[in-house]
Design a protein around this motif. Sequence first.
Motif, PDB file in Angstrom:
ATOM      1  N   ASP A 109      19.591  10.965   0.466  1.00 21.87           N
ATOM      2  CA  ASP A 109      20.242  12.070   1.171  1.00 21.87           C
ATOM      3  C   ASP A 109      19.878  13.416   0.536  1.00 21.87           C
ATOM      4  O   ASP A 109      20.701  14.309   0.404  1.00 21.87           O
ATOM      5  N   GLY A 110      18.609  13.539   0.146  1.00 26.14           N
ATOM      6  CA  GLY A 110      18.168  14.771  -0.494  1.00 26.14           C
ATOM      7  C   GLY A 110      17.117  15.517   0.281  1.00 26.14           C
ATOM      8  O   GLY A 110      16.682  16.595  -0.162  1.00 26.14           O
ATOM      9  N   ALA A 111      16.659  15.000   1.416  1.00 30.29           N
ATOM     10  CA  ALA A 111      15.636  15.672   2.220  1.00 30.29           C
ATOM     11  C   ALA A 111      15.706  15.124   3.630  1.00 30.29           C
ATOM     12  O   ALA A 111      16.184  14.009   3.878  1.00 30.29           O
ATOM     13  N   TRP A 112      15.216  15.930   4.578  1.00 28.97           N
ATOM     14  CA  TRP A 112      15.119  15.514   5.977  1.00 28.97           C
ATOM     15  C   TRP A 112      13.753  14.879   6.210  1.00 28.97           C
ATOM     16  O   TRP A 112      12.757  15.264   5.607  1.00 28.97           O
ATOM     17  N   PHE A 113      13.718  13.885   7.114  1.00 29.81           N
ATOM     18  CA  PHE A 113      12.467  13.259   7.529  1.00 29.81           C
ATOM     19  C   PHE A 113      12.440  13.272   9.058  1.00 29.81           C
ATOM     20  O   PHE A 113      13.214  12.559   9.709  1.00 29.81           O
ATOM     21  N   CYS A 114      11.558  14.085   9.619  1.00 28.02           N
ATOM     22  CA  CYS A 114      11.469  14.280  11.062  1.00 28.02           C
ATOM     23  C   CYS A 114      10.042  14.050  11.527  1.00 28.02           C
ATOM     24  O   CYS A 114       9.091  14.177  10.738  1.00 28.02           O
ATOM     25  N   PRO A 115       9.848  13.728  12.804  1.00 22.99           N
ATOM     26  CA  PRO A 115       8.489  13.677  13.347  1.00 22.99           C
ATOM     27  C   PRO A 115       7.810  15.042  13.216  1.00 22.99           C
ATOM     28  O   PRO A 115       8.406  16.086  13.454  1.00 22.99           O
ATOM     29  N   GLY A 116       6.568  14.994  12.833  1.00 27.25           N
ATOM     30  CA  GLY A 116       5.814  16.201  12.563  1.00 27.25           C
ATOM     31  C   GLY A 116       5.646  16.484  11.092  1.00 27.25           C
ATOM     32  O   GLY A 116       4.840  17.355  10.716  1.00 27.25           O
ATOM     33  N   HIS A 126       0.849  -1.196   0.000  1.00 30.74           N
ATOM     34  CA  HIS A 126       0.000   0.000   0.000  1.00 30.74           C
ATOM     35  C   HIS A 126       0.883   1.242   0.000  1.00 30.74           C
ATOM     36  O   HIS A 126       2.077   1.193   0.342  1.00 30.74           O
ATOM     37  N   LEU A 127       0.260   2.350  -0.361  1.00 34.78           N
ATOM     38  CA  LEU A 127       0.881   3.676  -0.298  1.00 34.78           C
ATOM     39  C   LEU A 127       0.091   4.503   0.698  1.00 34.78           C
ATOM     40  O   LEU A 127      -1.111   4.725   0.524  1.00 34.78           O
ATOM     41  N   LEU A 128       0.759   4.956   1.761  1.00 34.25           N
ATOM     42  CA  LEU A 128       0.109   5.672   2.842  1.00 34.25           C
ATOM     43  C   LEU A 128       0.565   7.126   2.845  1.00 34.25           C
ATOM     44  O   LEU A 128       1.691   7.455   2.458  1.00 34.25           O
ATOM     45  N   LEU A 129      -0.327   7.989   3.293  1.00 37.02           N
ATOM     46  CA  LEU A 129      -0.025   9.400   3.511  1.00 37.02           C
ATOM     47  C   LEU A 129      -0.368   9.730   4.950  1.00 37.02           C
ATOM     48  O   LEU A 129      -1.516   9.568   5.377  1.00 37.02           O
ATOM     49  N   GLY A 130       0.610  10.195   5.701  1.00 39.72           N
ATOM     50  CA  GLY A 130       0.358  10.508   7.098  1.00 39.72           C
ATOM     51  C   GLY A 130       1.486  11.321   7.698  1.00 39.72           C
ATOM     52  O   GLY A 130       2.463  11.682   7.029  1.00 39.72           O
ATOM     53  N   MET A 131       1.339  11.601   8.971  1.00 44.12           N
ATOM     54  CA  MET A 131       2.320  12.403   9.700  1.00 44.12           C
ATOM     55  C   MET A 131       3.176  11.490  10.565  1.00 44.12           C
ATOM     56  O   MET A 131       2.654  10.614  11.271  1.00 44.12           O
ATOM     57  N   LEU A 132       4.473  11.694  10.523  1.00 39.83           N
ATOM     58  CA  LEU A 132       5.384  10.936  11.373  1.00 39.83           C
ATOM     59  C   LEU A 132       5.239  11.394  12.815  1.00 39.83           C
ATOM     60  O   LEU A 132       5.256  12.597  13.104  1.00 39.83           O
ATOM     61  N   ALA A 133       5.093  10.438  13.706  1.00 40.61           N
ATOM     62  CA  ALA A 133       4.923  10.745  15.127  1.00 40.61           C
ATOM     63  C   ALA A 133       5.435   9.563  15.939  1.00 40.61           C
ATOM     64  O   ALA A 133       5.666   8.461  15.411  1.00 40.61           O
ATOM     65  N   SER A 149       7.536  25.392   9.781  1.00 45.07           N
ATOM     66  CA  SER A 149       7.915  24.698  11.015  1.00 45.07           C
ATOM     67  C   SER A 149       7.265  23.322  11.048  1.00 45.07           C
ATOM     68  O   SER A 149       6.309  23.085  11.802  1.00 45.07           O
ATOM     69  N   PRO A 150       7.742  22.365  10.242  1.00 41.44           N
ATOM     70  CA  PRO A 150       7.159  21.012  10.239  1.00 41.44           C
ATOM     71  C   PRO A 150       7.706  20.155  11.364  1.00 41.44           C
ATOM     72  O   PRO A 150       8.301  19.091  11.139  1.00 41.44           O
ATOM     73  N   PHE A 151       7.522  20.583  12.591  1.00 36.48           N
ATOM     74  CA  PHE A 151       8.031  19.892  13.767  1.00 36.48           C
ATOM     75  C   PHE A 151       6.892  19.666  14.748  1.00 36.48           C
ATOM     76  O   PHE A 151       5.869  20.369  14.714  1.00 36.48           O
ATOM     77  N   PRO A 152       7.052  18.723  15.655  1.00 35.96           N
ATOM     78  CA  PRO A 152       6.069  18.605  16.745  1.00 35.96           C
ATOM     79  C   PRO A 152       6.141  19.802  17.666  1.00 35.96           C
ATOM     80  O   PRO A 152       7.129  20.550  17.683  1.00 35.96           O
ATOM     81  N   LEU A 153       5.106  19.986  18.456  1.00 33.40           N
ATOM     82  CA  LEU A 153       5.018  21.181  19.288  1.00 33.40           C
ATOM     83  C   LEU A 153       6.067  21.221  20.386  1.00 33.40           C
ATOM     84  O   LEU A 153       6.431  22.298  20.851  1.00 33.40           O
ATOM     85  N   HIS A 154       6.566  20.081  20.832  1.00 29.84           N
ATOM     86  CA  HIS A 154       7.601  20.111  21.861  1.00 29.84           C
ATOM     87  C   HIS A 154       8.946  20.553  21.286  1.00 29.84           C
ATOM     88  O   HIS A 154       9.820  21.014  22.029  1.00 29.84           O
ATOM     89  N   ALA A 155       9.156  20.397  19.969  1.00 29.08           N
ATOM     90  CA  ALA A 155      10.399  20.841  19.349  1.00 29.08           C
ATOM     91  C   ALA A 155      10.326  22.294  18.907  1.00 29.08           C
ATOM     92  O   ALA A 155      11.323  23.020  18.992  1.00 29.08           O
ATOM     93  N   THR A 177       0.587   8.460  11.208  1.00 31.71           N
ATOM     94  CA  THR A 177      -0.760   8.792  11.659  1.00 31.71           C
ATOM     95  C   THR A 177      -1.480   9.583  10.582  1.00 31.71           C
ATOM     96  O   THR A 177      -0.897  10.503   9.990  1.00 31.71           O
ATOM     97  N   ASP A 178      -2.723   9.200  10.326  1.00 38.10           N
ATOM     98  CA  ASP A 178      -3.594  10.000   9.478  1.00 38.10           C
ATOM     99  C   ASP A 178      -4.914  10.196  10.205  1.00 38.10           C
ATOM    100  O   ASP A 178      -5.034   9.912  11.403  1.00 38.10           O
TER     101      ASP A 178
END
Length: 844
Positions: free
Chosen positions: A368-375, A332-339, A758-764, A349-350
């Motif tokens: 090595d062309g983009a960052w992947f972080c929670p949020g 499958h192909l999923l779209l969601g937010m890393l958390a 600011s694609p970060f979680p609120l604690h960051a 999460t979606d």
Amino acid sequence: MEEPVSTPGLPARTFKAASKTTANDQVFSSSPGFGTPAYPIKTRPPNVANTFAAQSNATTSVHGAPTVLPILLPPQTLRPVAFRTLTKKHNLTLTSSGLGLLSTFVGRYCGSGWREEGLAERVLDEIAKAWKKSGGGLLIEDGPDKKLSNILKMLEPCMSGGRLDTGKLSRTNSSVGSPSLSRSGSFANRPDVTRDDSQTSLGLSALDMDGNASGDYGEEEDSHPDTRSYLRLISAFDQPRLIYSTSKKSLEPANGTASLLPPIQHKFSMFRNRYHLVHQRLMRNESFQAPSFSTATRPPNLLHSASSLTTQQNAYKITPISNLLGRSGTSHLLLGMLAHSAAGDLALTDLSGSVVLDLSIARPIPEDGAWFCPGMIVLVEGTYEEDGSHNSNLGTAAGVGGQIKGVFAADTLAGPPAERRALTLGISNATGAQTLHANVGAGFGWIDFLGLGSEKAIGSQMRRVQRRVFGPSPQTVPTVADAEEEQESEPARCKIAILGECTLDSARTLEAIRAILSSYHTSSSGHVSSLPLSIILMGNFGSAASMAGSTKGGGSVEYKEHFDALASVLSEFSFLLANVTFVFVPGDNDPWASSFSAGAATMVPRMGVPEVFTSRVRRAVATANTEIHGSGGGGKVKDAVKGEVIWASNPARMCLFGPVEEIVLFRDDITGRFRRHAVTFARAENEGDEEEQHHRQQQSQSQSQSLSDPNGDDMHEDDEIHAATSHVPVAKPSSSSSPSVQAARKLIKTLIDQSHLSPFPLHARPQLWDHASSLSLYPLPTALVLCDAEMPAFAITYEGCHVMNVGRVIDELALRKDSRGSGLARWIEYDCRRARGEERSVRF
């Protein structure tokens, strides 16, 4: 007693009895399909014979048009006609509030002939045209600005005999005049609409709409306008708050007023709105549009197919996470937010649920062309593996909405593809030999994103103004007439100077600012056309957090002294202060946010520097305006825009020519935050050896080049000495293969694909929930200015958005290498005409 005299053919007089009855006592038809007379029904006067004759003579108005008897028209009766005229013909959506107003207007001015004679369709057609001209958007509703009510008030005097008198309407429009962006004139001739209402209906109030009634920009060819009159800076707290409606498929204003302490529901809606914006952007992409007839034998793969050249047989299909239940072993192909899950695992999460990710064999796209972080909202392709230890397929939250059992083994991770500004706004933009066609939807051209007017309302008009001010674009071949006109008139001002990390508590920084201002003052030679439009100084304005309890940062008195020292430097250049717009963007070390954050990540967006610290700078600008322009209105310089200083928020938006040019200003050390929170991926065994060999080859090549050209450093120093003696800023070329450029491309792709600052979680990175829409980069701006002190300066274009990083105003590395003790000041100069930025430097 004599009988009352009655008119032949009419019933006997019963006026006294009728006068005692009320409108509520009358019996009306119960069918909404009939035109029921409006309340109340007036009784006939006592002189029946004379009144009947007067009414027979007054069946026509003064202009010969018959009078109309108002009726009560139920909204549900008008709905089919409104749907046929507004939705099918003009592609507009009518809300319940708008339908109620239109039914009242049609029933009052069209009467019983609204359907048989086709009066309602003609009136609704004119209302739709007026709604589009006013930039109302796709939804016809009477919002807080009362835009629909103002349009109906304008059409009321033009109604005659149930029809709209086009002659009166044209005369009314000609008296109003088309919107103009020059600085003289008014909207005072508009009937039944005040000046404020007329400007806010078009969204032009913030553009200082004081144009002449003619609205013809070609009449002002003799006078060259100042470009700064079309420059506006919009605070993050003044930007319209827009949310995406899944039912209406459009952006609409948020209900209520913004608050710094909103309810908890606004936190959920903030993330939900981000997901909806990314999801609808993907659905507009051709790669995610499902074909009518599919002959695909296997699903598409993110690793082996191009996102922009995907065929119809390889269209992607996004699966909700809740639909994974009971489908173990399928891809499958999923779209969601890393958390992070409750157990600490990385999950996706979606809106339907969440699932734990297994990234042991996952590969990022690009490598090595983009960052992947929670949020961040990402696309994940892989296989769902259900947990066999549980017999039930329900998640821990007892159904849809919780974390489902099992693990999703990810094969590839990628960010959502970005969408160009022209496609988002639904306009065509020719770039060289390629032409972008908005064939993926109607776009959001009628949405006013900044409160200055929508693209479809005033975009074409403002582009005519831009061509008149700037002349033909550099990409087009100029004609002989254009060359003669450029020689006769002075060149337009189109440069913006941007300085980053201006720590005013350092004497070296003040010397660097003085050297930069001196270079512009010397090169101008007293001509305003050689000066930049604006000079932007971005924080931190203190090397440590101010008023945070530490001795290094200092208190309020010390912080004010820093700006007083800057005011003394600015006072040396009165000509610049009187003709340039100075903008100050704060950082995390500036008050009042630094008082409780102690230099840590503060909440965004944040207010500008308080006025209590900036009085001396504002006084220096006012004094320079008095010296150059005089105390009167005209002064020494005719029709010149006085200098000003703006204490902007972080982030802030600078707009030139309304919605045509949009520049986002943001101060944040975002690269270090990406590195701290980034997800790491396992590398293949042979991949590390290949990279080490490639790195060794690069080192050997650089060493051989340095040995073959031992005098290269001396030549570089000679160029810098020549630039310092000439006092002219020069551009410093950069290598496209350097590691700093690769890091810059990685940062740019991450931000543009996420369409968020600011694609970060609120604690960051904490965010103000009600003002989070100001952090959105959708639609993409024309230029994005970042001030990341941990990254070197760069200027790179990606997906039509020119991204620049200012870096530090002082090159500390060059300062340590230079034995003479001189410094090197660096800044970015942005050309608004070419939409390109260049790095400049000068020695001091």
